[in-house]
Design a protein around this motif. Structure first.
Motif: not given
Length: 223
Positions: A166-185
């Motif tokens: 269930y990765p996070r799908a924000d349209r960002k170039k960089r994420f903090d750790d709390g945003s992407v512990y479930m990965g990216t698409p």
């Protein structure tokens, strides 16, 4: 300074009770020394199941609360690691733990039932991946990708027909750790997953926008 671990040199091992502190070593640089990858599991029903373990893990009445809680969480993860399927796969650069992926049947993760963005898509008895973490100093070397591929293999070897993330799908170039512990698409796509559900419409603003990604797990003999 971390050594230049390369993905092809990594060893991926299922977590054992004797090595639960390796999870803490990995999380300490990001989530703190009390994190034993239990948040998605540790609900009230699970607390009741492991109440005896938590009680026996308390070392002394006068021990600091933080120390007691850490000892309890360690004991719970050690008990989970005695099951037929490990709760975590750990990546090692030689003997140094550098990352992990947690995984298991959906029923193991009670909080998934409450989260609107992690609901099942269909009736497939897919396993789930709630967290992938790589130690600071070892990132950007393909470790997370290697762990996701290993998760697909491991789930298939234990009878899972598929595994979902269930990765996070924000349209960002960089994420903090709390945003992407479930990965990216993109990370999941590189690991062989495909998107089976997009971002849910109408979610409150405080919900992270997530998509559902799935990889099929061929039985071990078929592979």
């Amino acid at each position: 300074m971390a050594k230049a671990a390369r993905a092809r040199d990594l060893k991926i091992r299922p977590l054992t009770p004797a090595r639960v502190d390796d999870v803490r070593t990995i999380t300490a640089s990001t989530w703190g020394s009390q994190c034993f990858d239990l948040w998605w599991r540790f609900t009230k029903p699970l607390a009741e199941v492991f109440r005896d373990v938590a009680r026996d893990a308390v070392i002394a009445d006068d021990a600091p609360a933080k120390e007691r809680k850490q000892r309890q969480r360690r004991a719970i993860l050690a008990k989970l690691a005695r099951r037929r399927h490990a709760p975590v796969l750990v990546a090692y650069d030689e003997d140094e733990p550098v990352g992990f992926v947690s995984l298991g049947p959906r029923i193991d993760y009670e909080r998934f039932r409450a989260q609107k963005t992690t609901q099942p898509v269909d009736d497939v008895a897919a396993w789930v991946i709630p967290c992938t973490t790589v130690r600071k100093g070892y990132r950007g070397r393909g470790i997370a990708l290697t762990l996701l591929r290993a998760a697909v293999e491991y789930a298939g070897a234990h009878g899972a027909p598929a595994i979902d993330g269930y990765p996070r799908a924000d349209r960002k170039k960089r994420f903090d750790d709390g945003s992407v512990y479930m990965g990216t698409p993109e990370l999941f796509r590189r690991a062989g997953f495909r998107q089976i559900r997009g971002i849910e419409a109408g979610m409150p603003g405080y919900y992270a926008p997530r998509v559902t990604m799935r990889a099929s797990c061929a039985p071990a003999k078929a592979r």
